[in-house]
Design an enzyme around this catalytic site. Sequence first.
Site, PDB file in Angstrom:
ATOM      1  N   ASP A   1       0.933  -0.944  -0.110  1.00  0.00           N
ATOM      2  CA  ASP A   1       0.131  -0.059   0.046  1.00  0.00           C
ATOM      3  C   ASP A   1       0.926   1.143   0.125  1.00  0.00           C
ATOM      4  O   ASP A   1       0.454   2.262  -0.634  1.00  0.00           O
ATOM      5  CB  ASP A   1      -0.826   0.177   1.293  1.00  0.00           C
ATOM      6  CG  ASP A   1      -1.422  -1.487   1.595  1.00  0.00           C
ATOM      7  OD1 ASP A   1      -1.540  -2.277   0.719  1.00  0.00           O
ATOM      8  OD2 ASP A   1      -2.019  -1.317   2.564  1.00  0.00           O
TER       9      ASP A   1
ATOM     10  N   GLU B   1       5.632  -8.196  11.390  1.00  0.00           N
ATOM     11  CA  GLU B   1       5.046  -8.152  10.258  1.00  0.00           C
ATOM     12  C   GLU B   1       6.162  -7.577   9.310  1.00  0.00           C
ATOM     13  O   GLU B   1       6.138  -8.058   7.969  1.00  0.00           O
ATOM     14  CB  GLU B   1       4.016  -6.967  10.404  1.00  0.00           C
ATOM     15  CG  GLU B   1       3.066  -6.674   8.985  1.00  0.00           C
ATOM     16  CD  GLU B   1       2.047  -5.426   9.379  1.00  0.00           C
ATOM     17  OE1 GLU B   1       2.074  -4.874  10.582  1.00  0.00           O
ATOM     18  OE2 GLU B   1       1.157  -5.215   8.500  1.00  0.00           O
TER      19      GLU B   1
HETATM   20  C1  9WN Z   1      -5.058  -2.329   4.058  1.00  0.00           C
HETATM   21  C2  9WN Z   1      -3.613  -7.379   6.335  1.00  0.00           C
HETATM   22  C3  9WN Z   1      -3.135  -6.397   5.151  1.00  0.00           C
HETATM   23  C4  9WN Z   1      -2.345  -6.910   4.161  1.00  0.00           C
HETATM   24  C5  9WN Z   1      -1.630  -5.566   3.182  1.00  0.00           C
HETATM   25  C6  9WN Z   1      -0.747  -4.784   4.164  1.00  0.00           C
HETATM   26  C7  9WN Z   1      -1.836  -4.193   5.452  1.00  0.00           C
HETATM   27  C8  9WN Z   1      -4.128  -3.049   5.214  1.00  0.00           C
HETATM   28  C9  9WN Z   1      -3.754  -1.819   6.129  1.00  0.00           C
HETATM   29  O1  9WN Z   1      -2.457  -5.438   5.861  1.00  0.00           O
HETATM   30  O2  9WN Z   1      -2.689  -3.435   4.537  1.00  0.00           O
HETATM   31  O3  9WN Z   1      -5.505  -3.679   3.506  1.00  0.00           O
HETATM   32  O4  9WN Z   1      -4.709  -1.676   6.772  1.00  0.00           O
HETATM   33  O5  9WN Z   1      -2.630  -1.439   6.540  1.00  0.00           O
HETATM   34  O6  9WN Z   1      -0.284  -3.754   3.352  1.00  0.00           O
HETATM   35  O7  9WN Z   1      -0.515  -6.333   2.276  1.00  0.00           O
HETATM   36  O8  9WN Z   1      -2.941  -7.672   3.162  1.00  0.00           O
HETATM   37  O9  9WN Z   1      -2.331  -8.205   6.526  1.00  0.00           O
END
Ligand code: 9WN
Length: 441
Positions: free
Chosen positions: A161, A396
């Site tokens: 993101d 993470e």
């Molecule tokens: C938005 C769940 C997700 C991953 C993504 C990561 C993060 C979310 C956030 O977490 O994104 O989708 O709230 O930051 O970037 O790759 O799927 O682990």
Amino acid sequence: MLDAAWIGASSLPSRTLYPHQWSWDSAFMALGRSWYDQSRAQQELETLFRAQWSNGMVPHIVFNPSVAEDAYFPGPAFWQSSTRSPNAPRDVETSGITQPTIHAHAALEMHRHALDPVASGAFLGWLYPRLVAQHRYMLDARRPAGTRLAVMVHPWESGLDNSPAWDRALDDLVIPAGGVPPYVRRDLAHGDPKDRPTNEAYDRFVYLAARYRDSGYDDARLVDVAPFLIAGPMFDGILVLSLTALAEIASIVGADPTPHREDAHEIHAAIIDELWDGPTGRMSALEVTRGERSVEDTIVSFAPLLDPHLSTDVVDAIVRDLRSASFHPDRPDGYVVPSFDLKGVGFDERRYWRGPVWINTNWLLWWGLRQHGQMELAEEIAASSLRLVARTGFHEYFDPFDGRGFGTDSFGWSAALTIDLIERLDPGERRRMNERLAVLP
Ligand code: 9WN
């Protein structure tokens, strides 16, 4: 850890920061879990695909109705899927955007080592038409006129993101007054602001999501309603991998693999024509409306290694970049692969996708390198991943210089992909890996 993340029919990436089901996390977690619990691994994907939209889109989040609205933002009250789109399911709330299509690859690999091949074959038979619909959505709805590659409409769709790869497109956004609805960030209750995206980045994320939502998630009007239309080397590289897996699944379930092979070939050719820059020897993301390529060198540029048909020249150029000082910390005890060029402007060793090492991107590159016979570099990436989780736990993401863990701890795919990686090591790799781990400080 994976068992603790299981909530009955799917898993949570994190009990605190991500308390719902996420699309590509589920594929990674199902794959890792499948080495010891085939039934739950299948169920994970089944739950996800039961929330698939009628136009084939697999949503990036499936909301757990028993979790409070204020546990995560943006939650169901923001996305309003069941009332905003005629395509969304009515019995479950989801987000209105998607994520990389890694599921067909995960399902095929799960089948290859299934202890109960009959149950696995039946599951593949159930999943196959749903995977076909998912890929048709990407190829039809997500290739607006004149586009040969599938596009993302939001940085969240990339899964990376906050990557600098999207900065240019986000910087150019003109957000009208009132374009960002009022909202409260919930991530900061569980994550350190130094690790998470900035408020400015969040405003842009929320603006783009609200605008797409307000169009009724109408893909027929993508060019008008989505001011962020990006074809990414990772998003489309994963699409080639998954179309190739889909062809193999078709053969297993008695369907015709040819159309999937042809689709894979089309995306392969478009990646080379549109994302590959011969003179710099690099793949970059493309903002398709303006035809502009991102100049930042980020980890997404290596992902076309996942394409089995990549030529040796391109593989060699990618490997050169991966081996360069931009992606190798200048110290013997450092860790690969940082998510952004170590020398890039704005590199940050702890901020979300702007520098740290992640286990899933390491796993994807490790897979791609092995597929192209680049065993030495693949082994170095595997060793870094195992040293990181062995030293500091299943965080993470991690500092490429000293291995400190950031973001949430007990993170699902960090555990799941560690299992998958260990299971696939051959005896020689296993011995060398143990030697490296035995000397950990
Ligand atoms: C938005 C769940 C997700 C991953 C993504 C990561 C993060 C979310 C956030 O977490 O994104 O989708 O709230 O930051 O970037 O790759 O799927 O682990």
